[in-house]
Motif scaffolding. Sequence first.
Motif, short mmCIF file in Angstrom:
data_model
loop_
_atom_site.label_atom_id
_atom_site.label_comp_id
_atom_site.label_asym_id
_atom_site.label_seq_id
_atom_site.Cartn_x
_atom_site.Cartn_y
_atom_site.Cartn_z
N LEU A 160 -9.05 -42.52 -4.31
CA LEU A 160 -8.66 -43.46 -5.36
C LEU A 160 -8.75 -42.85 -6.76
N LYS A 161 -8.85 -41.55 -6.84
CA LYS A 161 -8.94 -40.89 -8.14
C LYS A 161 -7.82 -41.35 -9.07
N GLY A 162 -8.19 -41.72 -10.28
CA GLY A 162 -7.22 -42.16 -11.27
C GLY A 162 -6.99 -43.64 -11.31
N CYS A 163 -7.48 -44.37 -10.32
CA CYS A 163 -7.28 -45.83 -10.36
C CYS A 163 -8.58 -46.59 -10.07
N ILE A 164 -9.72 -45.95 -10.36
CA ILE A 164 -11.01 -46.66 -10.31
C ILE A 164 -11.27 -47.23 -11.69
N PHE A 165 -11.18 -48.55 -11.80
CA PHE A 165 -11.29 -49.21 -13.11
C PHE A 165 -12.66 -49.85 -13.35
N HIS A 166 -13.39 -50.12 -12.27
CA HIS A 166 -14.65 -50.85 -12.40
C HIS A 166 -15.46 -50.54 -11.14
N VAL A 167 -16.77 -50.65 -11.23
CA VAL A 167 -17.63 -50.39 -10.07
C VAL A 167 -18.71 -51.45 -9.99
N HIS A 168 -18.92 -51.99 -8.81
CA HIS A 168 -20.03 -52.90 -8.57
C HIS A 168 -21.19 -52.14 -7.94
N GLY A 169 -22.36 -52.29 -8.50
CA GLY A 169 -23.57 -51.74 -7.91
C GLY A 169 -24.10 -52.71 -6.88
N LYS A 170 -23.67 -52.56 -5.65
CA LYS A 170 -24.03 -53.50 -4.60
C LYS A 170 -24.12 -52.75 -3.27
N LEU A 189 -24.17 -54.54 -11.70
CA LEU A 189 -25.04 -54.97 -10.61
C LEU A 189 -24.64 -56.36 -10.14
N GLU A 190 -24.35 -56.46 -8.84
CA GLU A 190 -24.05 -57.74 -8.21
C GLU A 190 -25.11 -57.96 -7.13
N MET A 191 -26.03 -58.87 -7.38
CA MET A 191 -27.16 -59.06 -6.49
C MET A 191 -26.91 -60.24 -5.55
N GLU A 192 -26.71 -59.96 -4.27
CA GLU A 192 -26.46 -61.01 -3.28
C GLU A 192 -27.36 -60.84 -2.07
N ILE A 249 -24.39 -56.22 -15.57
CA ILE A 249 -24.83 -57.15 -14.52
C ILE A 249 -23.85 -58.30 -14.41
N CYS A 250 -23.57 -58.72 -13.17
CA CYS A 250 -22.79 -59.93 -12.91
C CYS A 250 -23.71 -61.12 -13.12
N THR A 251 -23.38 -61.97 -14.05
CA THR A 251 -24.35 -62.98 -14.50
C THR A 251 -24.47 -64.21 -13.61
N ASP A 252 -23.62 -64.33 -12.59
CA ASP A 252 -23.76 -65.49 -11.69
C ASP A 252 -25.12 -65.53 -11.00
N VAL A 253 -25.78 -64.37 -10.92
CA VAL A 253 -27.11 -64.35 -10.31
C VAL A 253 -28.10 -65.18 -11.13
N PHE A 254 -27.77 -65.43 -12.40
CA PHE A 254 -28.59 -66.26 -13.27
C PHE A 254 -27.89 -67.57 -13.60
N VAL A 295 -27.57 -56.28 0.63
CA VAL A 295 -28.97 -56.07 0.29
C VAL A 295 -29.08 -55.47 -1.10
N ALA A 296 -30.28 -55.52 -1.65
CA ALA A 296 -30.53 -54.90 -2.95
C ALA A 296 -30.21 -53.41 -2.88
N VAL A 297 -29.80 -52.86 -4.00
CA VAL A 297 -29.44 -51.44 -4.04
C VAL A 297 -30.63 -50.58 -3.63
#
Length: 312
Positions: free
Chosen positions: A216-226, A286-289, A5-10, A257-259
């Motif tokens: 982008l196969k081979g260069c996906i380093f991180h994923v945001h659930g958003k 998870l990035e909740m905005e 989780i991205c902690t800026d939401v807290f 929106v929420a996932v």
Amino acid sequence: MELAICTDVFADLGYTDMLDKVKSMGIDAVEMTAGGWGARKHCNTEELLSDAEKLSTFKKELESRGMRISALNTSCNPLWPSATGEEYKKSMYQCAELAGKLGVKKIVAMAGLPAGNEKDTTPNWITSTISWPAFMAPAYQYQWNVTIEFWKEYADHCKRCGVEQIAIEEFPGTMVWSAETLLKLRNATDPMIGINLDPSHMIVLGADPIAAARALKGCIFHVHGKDARIERGTSDVNGLLDPRPVTETAERMWNYVAVGCGQDLAWWKEFFSVLSMLGYHGDVSLEMEDLTMSVEAGVATSIDALRQTISR
């Protein structure tokens, strides 16, 4: 894949209270802002770099809870020719130094956006055909020259600090806003630069994040659930570009929106299945905005959707 989780939401919680909150939700990995324009409420980078005792305490609070840092986030615009841009740049360099001291191998960032020429001070996101007016093509080339120079130097700095991956979030209004622009930057700089694949930003520009992931196969380093939702009625009339503040949710062409409130769970299952097939088995942060509901409701809704769809 593991849920983070991205902690800026807290941001209203202190560091230890935030860790306890996240742990109570069954999440053991956190993505914290340590540079850029994020809240930086839980990670005082300058303080931790200058005080070994505070750095040790910071790490022990994580370790005592069996938690870890999935990435340090330093998203901002370091290419803005201004005092603020210089501050952003400084914070990004400090973020890499802190990552080294914490043993964090991955940084999440944005590519930034320069002005249109060396005399201008206003960042300029060029989205129209550059063949007309005539000044567009030179401006666009100038921007790429500035961008590539910065990221070559920053990648070298990150290597010296022990950082192994820089995950650039494809974000509208920056030089990297698509799969193609990410690959352009990566090919011109260093393979330690990959993508923080945030599907919401692709959705609002009309791209397909699943198709983009394949490219982008081979260069996906991180994923945001958003997630994001194209708003029926308004977008049908005016298209997808929207300069309104994100707070004007009822009038906008699209909203974060929420996932599960934009794309259905079948879509998310396919998204994560394809990521797994392509070799990505890292964190989904998870990035909740979602401003259409409370923070608590948005976090709970998103966690529920992600737990049903993440490929483990």
